[in-house]
Scaffold this motif. Structure first.
Motif, PDB file in Angstrom:
ATOM      1  N   ALA A   1       0.853  -1.198   0.000  1.00 50.16           N
ATOM      2  CA  ALA A   1       0.000   0.000   0.000  1.00 50.16           C
ATOM      3  C   ALA A   1       0.881   1.238   0.000  1.00 50.16           C
ATOM      4  O   ALA A   1       1.936   1.261   0.639  1.00 50.16           O
ATOM      5  CB  ALA A   1      -0.908  -0.009   1.227  1.00 50.16           C
ATOM      6  N   SER A   2       0.449   2.250  -0.730  1.00 56.49           N
ATOM      7  CA  SER A   2       1.232   3.484  -0.767  1.00 56.49           C
ATOM      8  C   SER A   2       0.315   4.696  -0.889  1.00 56.49           C
ATOM      9  O   SER A   2      -0.815   4.597  -1.347  1.00 56.49           O
ATOM     10  CB  SER A   2       2.231   3.457  -1.924  1.00 56.49           C
ATOM     11  OG  SER A   2       1.557   3.439  -3.158  1.00 56.49           O
ATOM     12  N   LEU A   3       0.865   5.817  -0.462  1.00 52.94           N
ATOM     13  CA  LEU A   3       0.185   7.105  -0.492  1.00 52.94           C
ATOM     14  C   LEU A   3       1.292   8.147  -0.649  1.00 52.94           C
ATOM     15  O   LEU A   3       2.377   7.974  -0.091  1.00 52.94           O
ATOM     16  CB  LEU A   3      -0.562   7.308   0.834  1.00 52.94           C
ATOM     17  CG  LEU A   3      -1.490   8.486   0.990  1.00 52.94           C
ATOM     18  CD1 LEU A   3      -2.628   8.430  -0.028  1.00 52.94           C
ATOM     19  CD2 LEU A   3      -2.072   8.509   2.387  1.00 52.94           C
ATOM     20  N   PRO A   4       1.078   9.222  -1.399  1.00 45.56           N
ATOM     21  CA  PRO A   4       2.136  10.236  -1.516  1.00 45.56           C
ATOM     22  C   PRO A   4       2.589  10.725  -0.140  1.00 45.56           C
ATOM     23  O   PRO A   4       1.799  10.772   0.806  1.00 45.56           O
ATOM     24  CB  PRO A   4       1.466  11.364  -2.297  1.00 45.56           C
ATOM     25  CG  PRO A   4       0.368  10.712  -3.051  1.00 45.56           C
ATOM     26  CD  PRO A   4      -0.118   9.590  -2.166  1.00 45.56           C
ATOM     27  N   ALA A   5       3.856  11.085  -0.018  1.00 44.11           N
ATOM     28  CA  ALA A   5       4.411  11.543   1.264  1.00 44.11           C
ATOM     29  C   ALA A   5       3.800  12.861   1.724  1.00 44.11           C
ATOM     30  O   ALA A   5       3.731  13.121   2.922  1.00 44.11           O
ATOM     31  CB  ALA A   5       5.928  11.672   1.156  1.00 44.11           C
ATOM     32  N   LYS A   6       3.347  13.684   0.758  1.00 43.96           N
ATOM     33  CA  LYS A   6       2.744  14.981   1.091  1.00 43.96           C
ATOM     34  C   LYS A   6       1.531  15.230   0.209  1.00 43.96           C
ATOM     35  O   LYS A   6       1.538  14.887  -0.971  1.00 43.96           O
ATOM     36  CB  LYS A   6       3.736  16.115   0.868  1.00 43.96           C
ATOM     37  CG  LYS A   6       4.977  16.037   1.718  1.00 43.96           C
ATOM     38  CD  LYS A   6       5.949  17.119   1.360  1.00 43.96           C
ATOM     39  CE  LYS A   6       7.239  16.957   2.132  1.00 43.96           C
ATOM     40  NZ  LYS A   6       8.256  17.909   1.701  1.00 43.96           N
ATOM     41  N   ILE A   7       0.505  15.838   0.801  1.00 44.30           N
ATOM     42  CA  ILE A   7      -0.689  16.253   0.058  1.00 44.30           C
ATOM     43  C   ILE A   7      -1.002  17.675   0.503  1.00 44.30           C
ATOM     44  O   ILE A   7      -0.951  17.983   1.695  1.00 44.30           O
ATOM     45  CB  ILE A   7      -1.902  15.338   0.349  1.00 44.30           C
ATOM     46  CG1 ILE A   7      -1.586  13.876   0.071  1.00 44.30           C
ATOM     47  CG2 ILE A   7      -3.113  15.783  -0.478  1.00 44.30           C
ATOM     48  CD1 ILE A   7      -2.678  12.909   0.514  1.00 44.30           C
ATOM     49  N   ARG A   8      -1.349  18.538  -0.424  1.00 43.48           N
ATOM     50  CA  ARG A   8      -1.741  19.911  -0.068  1.00 43.48           C
ATOM     51  C   ARG A   8      -3.169  19.924   0.463  1.00 43.48           C
ATOM     52  O   ARG A   8      -4.032  19.205  -0.046  1.00 43.48           O
ATOM     53  CB  ARG A   8      -1.640  20.827  -1.281  1.00 43.48           C
ATOM     54  CG  ARG A   8      -0.224  21.124  -1.691  1.00 43.48           C
ATOM     55  CD  ARG A   8      -0.220  22.272  -2.693  1.00 43.48           C
ATOM     56  NE  ARG A   8       1.121  22.619  -3.049  1.00 43.48           N
ATOM     57  CZ  ARG A   8       1.888  23.469  -2.368  1.00 43.48           C
ATOM     58  NH1 ARG A   8       1.417  24.054  -1.298  1.00 43.48           N
ATOM     59  NH2 ARG A   8       3.105  23.728  -2.774  1.00 43.48           N
ATOM     60  N   ALA A   9      -3.427  20.766   1.442  1.00 44.78           N
ATOM     61  CA  ALA A   9      -4.776  20.917   2.000  1.00 44.78           C
ATOM     62  C   ALA A   9      -5.740  21.281   0.871  1.00 44.78           C
ATOM     63  O   ALA A   9      -5.425  22.091   0.001  1.00 44.78           O
ATOM     64  CB  ALA A   9      -4.782  21.987   3.087  1.00 44.78           C
ATOM     65  N   GLY A  10      -6.886  20.653   0.873  1.00 46.06           N
ATOM     66  CA  GLY A  10      -7.892  20.877  -0.152  1.00 46.06           C
ATOM     67  C   GLY A  10      -7.751  19.959  -1.359  1.00 46.06           C
ATOM     68  O   GLY A  10      -8.629  19.884  -2.193  1.00 46.06           O
ATOM     69  N   ARG A  11      -6.639  19.246  -1.463  1.00 43.65           N
ATOM     70  CA  ARG A  11      -6.409  18.312  -2.567  1.00 43.65           C
ATOM     71  C   ARG A  11      -6.648  16.886  -2.114  1.00 43.65           C
ATOM     72  O   ARG A  11      -6.838  16.615  -0.939  1.00 43.65           O
ATOM     73  CB  ARG A  11      -4.968  18.453  -3.085  1.00 43.65           C
ATOM     74  CG  ARG A  11      -4.589  19.826  -3.535  1.00 43.65           C
ATOM     75  CD  ARG A  11      -4.838  19.974  -5.015  1.00 43.65           C
ATOM     76  NE  ARG A  11      -4.537  21.309  -5.482  1.00 43.65           N
ATOM     77  CZ  ARG A  11      -3.536  21.625  -6.259  1.00 43.65           C
ATOM     78  NH1 ARG A  11      -2.699  20.705  -6.674  1.00 43.65           N
ATOM     79  NH2 ARG A  11      -3.378  22.870  -6.637  1.00 43.65           N
ATOM     80  N   SER A  12      -6.594  15.969  -3.082  1.00 40.28           N
ATOM     81  CA  SER A  12      -6.792  14.560  -2.720  1.00 40.28           C
ATOM     82  C   SER A  12      -5.804  13.676  -3.480  1.00 40.28           C
ATOM     83  O   SER A  12      -5.206  14.096  -4.474  1.00 40.28           O
ATOM     84  CB  SER A  12      -8.230  14.125  -3.006  1.00 40.28           C
ATOM     85  OG  SER A  12      -8.515  14.215  -4.382  1.00 40.28           O
ATOM     86  N   ALA A  13      -5.665  12.471  -2.996  1.00 45.59           N
ATOM     87  CA  ALA A  13      -4.806  11.464  -3.620  1.00 45.59           C
ATOM     88  C   ALA A  13      -5.421  10.102  -3.323  1.00 45.59           C
ATOM     89  O   ALA A  13      -6.148   9.937  -2.348  1.00 45.59           O
ATOM     90  CB  ALA A  13      -3.392  11.539  -3.064  1.00 45.59           C
ATOM     91  N   ARG A  14      -5.138   9.131  -4.160  1.00 36.78           N
ATOM     92  CA  ARG A  14      -5.707   7.799  -3.983  1.00 36.78           C
ATOM     93  C   ARG A  14      -4.666   6.846  -3.383  1.00 36.78           C
ATOM     94  O   ARG A  14      -3.514   6.832  -3.795  1.00 36.78           O
ATOM     95  CB  ARG A  14      -6.194   7.229  -5.309  1.00 36.78           C
ATOM     96  CG  ARG A  14      -6.929   5.903  -5.131  1.00 36.78           C
ATOM     97  CD  ARG A  14      -7.601   5.413  -6.389  1.00 36.78           C
ATOM     98  NE  ARG A  14      -8.550   6.339  -6.958  1.00 36.78           N
ATOM     99  CZ  ARG A  14      -9.800   6.522  -6.534  1.00 36.78           C
ATOM    100  NH1 ARG A  14     -10.245   5.853  -5.500  1.00 36.78           N
ATOM    101  NH2 ARG A  14     -10.588   7.366  -7.142  1.00 36.78           N
ATOM    102  N   VAL A  15      -5.111   6.050  -2.404  1.00 42.65           N
ATOM    103  CA  VAL A  15      -4.268   5.001  -1.842  1.00 42.65           C
ATOM    104  C   VAL A  15      -4.136   3.901  -2.899  1.00 42.65           C
ATOM    105  O   VAL A  15      -5.131   3.474  -3.479  1.00 42.65           O
ATOM    106  CB  VAL A  15      -4.892   4.404  -0.555  1.00 42.65           C
ATOM    107  CG1 VAL A  15      -4.069   3.248  -0.037  1.00 42.65           C
ATOM    108  CG2 VAL A  15      -5.079   5.472   0.507  1.00 42.65           C
ATOM    109  N   GLN A  16      -2.907   3.479  -3.155  1.00 39.65           N
ATOM    110  CA  GLN A  16      -2.656   2.377  -4.075  1.00 39.65           C
ATOM    111  C   GLN A  16      -2.450   1.113  -3.239  1.00 39.65           C
ATOM    112  O   GLN A  16      -1.581   1.108  -2.362  1.00 39.65           O
ATOM    113  CB  GLN A  16      -1.404   2.655  -4.916  1.00 39.65           C
ATOM    114  CG  GLN A  16      -1.487   3.922  -5.741  1.00 39.65           C
ATOM    115  CD  GLN A  16      -2.574   3.859  -6.792  1.00 39.65           C
ATOM    116  OE1 GLN A  16      -2.771   2.850  -7.458  1.00 39.65           O
ATOM    117  NE2 GLN A  16      -3.323   4.942  -6.935  1.00 39.65           N
TER     118      GLN A  16
END
Length: 105
Positions: free
Chosen positions: A30-45
């Motif tokens: 499982a992975s997730l980007p190390a940083k995400i900006r507030a208000g943005r999103s990213a998907r867990v792989q």
């Protein structure tokens, strides 16, 4: 039948042996980007070899939310922790892991 070496000769004895076979631990990546900006999103792989269902839960709902499909939405600056659970399936046991990312302004 088990043979046990003795001092002068080999002795043998019979004994009942119980073997408990437990479920296998699935491999989970499982992975997730190390940083995400507030208000943005990213998907867990996530990938697993067990075929179990995958669920997600935010352990820090004040900083991030996570949908049923693994989309993490950054809410506020801080540390975001997402628990990924792969359910038991067939010969595989349940497995959990925690992903950590930093929410930046």
């Amino acid at each position: 039948r088990v043979e046990v070496p003795g001092s002068a000769a080999t002795r043998s004895f019979e004994r009942d042996v119980r073997i408990d076979i437990v479920g296998l631990m699935p491999a989970v990546q499982a992975s997730l980007p190390a940083k995400i900006r507030a208000g943005r999103s990213a998907r867990v792989q996530v990938s697993t070899d067990s075929g179990g269902s995958i669920t997600f839960k935010s352990r820090t709902p004040q900083t991030c939310r996570v949908s049923a499909t693994g989309r993490v939405t950054a809410r506020a600056q801080g540390t975001c922790r997402v628990r990924v659970t792969v359910s038991a399936a067939g010969q595989y046991e349940q497995r959990r892991t925690i992903l950590v990312t930093q929410i930046r302004p």
